[in-house]
Scaffold this motif. Structure first.
Motif, PDB file in Angstrom:
ATOM      1  N   HIS A 149       0.793  -1.230   0.000  1.00 46.52           N
ATOM      2  CA  HIS A 149       0.000   0.000   0.000  1.00 46.52           C
ATOM      3  C   HIS A 149       0.829   1.286   0.000  1.00 46.52           C
ATOM      4  O   HIS A 149       0.319   2.343  -0.384  1.00 46.52           O
ATOM      5  N   PHE A 150       2.088   1.213   0.437  1.00 52.88           N
ATOM      6  CA  PHE A 150       2.887   2.439   0.573  1.00 52.88           C
ATOM      7  C   PHE A 150       4.203   2.355  -0.195  1.00 52.88           C
ATOM      8  O   PHE A 150       5.187   2.998   0.169  1.00 52.88           O
ATOM      9  N   ASN A 151       4.218   1.572  -1.260  1.00 53.23           N
ATOM     10  CA  ASN A 151       5.469   1.411  -2.008  1.00 53.23           C
ATOM     11  C   ASN A 151       5.819   2.682  -2.772  1.00 53.23           C
ATOM     12  O   ASN A 151       4.947   3.439  -3.185  1.00 53.23           O
ATOM     13  N   LYS A 152       7.109   2.892  -2.911  1.00 50.81           N
ATOM     14  CA  LYS A 152       7.599   4.072  -3.600  1.00 50.81           C
ATOM     15  C   LYS A 152       9.032   3.787  -4.030  1.00 50.81           C
ATOM     16  O   LYS A 152       9.796   3.143  -3.290  1.00 50.81           O
ATOM     17  N   THR A 153       9.417   4.251  -5.189  1.00 49.75           N
ATOM     18  CA  THR A 153      10.769   4.021  -5.693  1.00 49.75           C
ATOM     19  C   THR A 153      11.809   4.534  -4.706  1.00 49.75           C
ATOM     20  O   THR A 153      11.755   5.688  -4.272  1.00 49.75           O
ATOM     21  N   GLY A 154      12.727   3.653  -4.333  1.00 54.64           N
ATOM     22  CA  GLY A 154      13.811   4.046  -3.442  1.00 54.64           C
ATOM     23  C   GLY A 154      13.505   3.899  -1.967  1.00 54.64           C
ATOM     24  O   GLY A 154      14.410   4.000  -1.129  1.00 54.64           O
ATOM     25  N   ARG A 155      12.248   3.670  -1.620  1.00 53.46           N
ATOM     26  CA  ARG A 155      11.886   3.533  -0.206  1.00 53.46           C
ATOM     27  C   ARG A 155      12.347   2.175   0.327  1.00 53.46           C
ATOM     28  O   ARG A 155      12.198   1.154  -0.317  1.00 53.46           O
ATOM     29  N   ILE A 156      12.909   2.172   1.521  1.00 51.22           N
ATOM     30  CA  ILE A 156      13.429   0.967   2.152  1.00 51.22           C
ATOM     31  C   ILE A 156      12.363   0.368   3.063  1.00 51.22           C
ATOM     32  O   ILE A 156      11.723   1.093   3.829  1.00 51.22           O
ATOM     33  N   PHE A 157      12.174  -0.949   2.972  1.00 48.20           N
ATOM     34  CA  PHE A 157      11.251  -1.671   3.848  1.00 48.20           C
ATOM     35  C   PHE A 157      12.045  -2.727   4.611  1.00 48.20           C
ATOM     36  O   PHE A 157      12.833  -3.458   4.022  1.00 48.20           O
ATOM     37  N   ARG A 158      11.801  -2.819   5.910  1.00 50.99           N
ATOM     38  CA  ARG A 158      12.545  -3.779   6.717  1.00 50.99           C
ATOM     39  C   ARG A 158      11.679  -4.291   7.870  1.00 50.99           C
ATOM     40  O   ARG A 158      10.933  -3.518   8.476  1.00 50.99           O
ATOM     41  N   THR A 159      11.792  -5.582   8.161  1.00 50.14           N
ATOM     42  CA  THR A 159      11.135  -6.174   9.329  1.00 50.14           C
ATOM     43  C   THR A 159      12.162  -6.330  10.445  1.00 50.14           C
ATOM     44  O   THR A 159      13.191  -6.979  10.249  1.00 50.14           O
ATOM     45  N   ILE A 160      11.889  -5.718  11.592  1.00 50.38           N
ATOM     46  CA  ILE A 160      12.785  -5.811  12.738  1.00 50.38           C
ATOM     47  C   ILE A 160      11.942  -6.102  13.977  1.00 50.38           C
ATOM     48  O   ILE A 160      11.058  -5.310  14.329  1.00 50.38           O
ATOM     49  N   PRO A 161      12.176  -7.218  14.650  1.00 51.35           N
ATOM     50  CA  PRO A 161      11.350  -7.578  15.810  1.00 51.35           C
ATOM     51  C   PRO A 161      11.631  -6.684  17.011  1.00 51.35           C
ATOM     52  O   PRO A 161      12.699  -6.059  17.117  1.00 51.35           O
TER      53      PRO A 161
END
Length: 360
Positions: A149-161
């Protein structure tokens, strides 16, 4: 007060060892209720105290206190802030500060309720996140949702517990004698305390000396009133306790016999780690993040989400084989101490910060 606020302070306390940390908070009194100590090296900045307009609507921009945001801009420049790091809803303010300062912005998403948001709510967040450089989520489900839903070129996505640390606040609370069933979490409908109460009523027909302990702030008065009515209707006022917010969570967990998480959904389920750290047998709803943390039931009992009969049965399973349940709890404690450490979480966050700085 919720897990996101607790984590914001825990992370700040850990990061101040190597970084110059400025923590912007809304309502000093509210944060004192978290019963967590700020490291003396953290510089505290009070946030906006007034009522928030819906900033996603352009017509409400005229309601913004621009003097406040200009003051924030001045603070960022004066203190040579390199990066803005926002938790949950504070990203709405952080986005405006980024516009005024052009500093990188990282958003830490703890909000499990987002998975059930309507398109209108999702679009509102999309407006807040338009200039966000990276999104950290506490679960893989939230990461995938944000990518969708919030994707954008260059944006970083990470899962951190998340991680958990034993509190050092002493032993302020003493639980009653008997077999204590514990629920930690603010009193809200989504946390399903009423379902737990009704399951406890069934459980207590078998275990006559059982008590039910709720720890957490009353956030929804109507819901709390419904719970109290159920308590009085079943003549359980001597066996069910609403303790409110408490500082000595680890001490309370150590006195309990079962820890329950009955939520309909969770961003992460931090309380499971708190139960685990105290070597407490666990019953949790079988929502995806809790199943993952408990390794599909290896480290605790899972009940069908929303099923009070199944919850009562799982509590009885623990009671009837308590020695085995404690052995399972000890295995989970070791797992928590290995996987959900501050070192792992802080290392992951810093890596995101470094990537953002590199691309900035």
């Amino acid at each position: 007060v919720g897990g996101a606020e607790r984590m914001a302070i825990l992370i700040a306390n850990e990061m101040v060892e190597k970084y110059n940390v400025h923590l912007a908070i809304r309502g000093n009194g509210k944060y004192r209720e978290l019963n967590l100590q700020f490291d003396d090296r953290i510089q505290i900045l009070p946030l906006y105290e007034g009522k928030y307009p819906d900033w996603s609507k352009l017509k409400n921009l005229i309601k913004l206190d621009f003097r406040y945001f200009l003051k924030l801009r001045q603070y960022v420049i004066k203190n040579k802030i390199d990066l803005i790091y926002a938790h949950d809803a504070t990203v709405s303010q952080a986005a405006i500060v980024k516009l005024l300062t052009r500093k990188p912005l990282v958003w830490h998403n703890h909000n499990g309720e987002m998975l059930n948001y309507t398109p209108v709510k999702i679009n509102k967040y999309r407006k807040f996140l338009f200039n966000t450089d990276a999104i950290i989520s506490v679960s893989e489900e939230l990461t995938q949702f944000c990518k969708s839903h919030f994707n954008k070129t260059g944006r970083i996505f990470r899962t951190i517990p998340n991680f958990v640390l034993p509190d050092s606040s002493g032993k302020e609370t003493t639980l009653p004698g008997g077999f204590n069933v514990l629920s930690i979490g603010n009193i809200r409908k989504v946390k399903n305390q009423l379902l737990l109460l009704r399951a406890f009523i069934k459980f207590r027909k078998i275990v006559k000396y059982a008590n039910l302990i709720f720890v957490g702030k009353n956030l929804e008065e109507d819901y709390v009133a419904t719970i109290r009515q159920e308590i009085y209707k079943n003549e359980l006022d001597e066996f069910v306790f609403l303790l409110g917010s408490r500082s000595d969570i680890h001490n309370i967990c150590k006195q309990a016999n079962i820890g329950v998480l009955a939520s309909e959904h969770e961003g992460f389920g931090l309380v499971l780690l708190e139960y685990g750290l105290a070597n407490l047998p666990i019953v949790s709803s079988n929502i995806s993040i809790c199943k993952r943390i408990l390794n599909d039931g290896l480290y605790g009992h899972l009940f069908n989400n929303g099923d009070e009969v199944d919850l009562a049965e799982k509590m009885h399973d623990i009671f009837s084989s308590y020695t085995k349940s404690k052995e399972r709890a000890e295995e989970f404690r070791k797992h928590v101490m290995t996987k959900y450490t501050s070192d792992v979480t802080i290392k992951g966050i810093v890596q995101v910060f470094e990537e953002v700085a590199k691309h900035g």
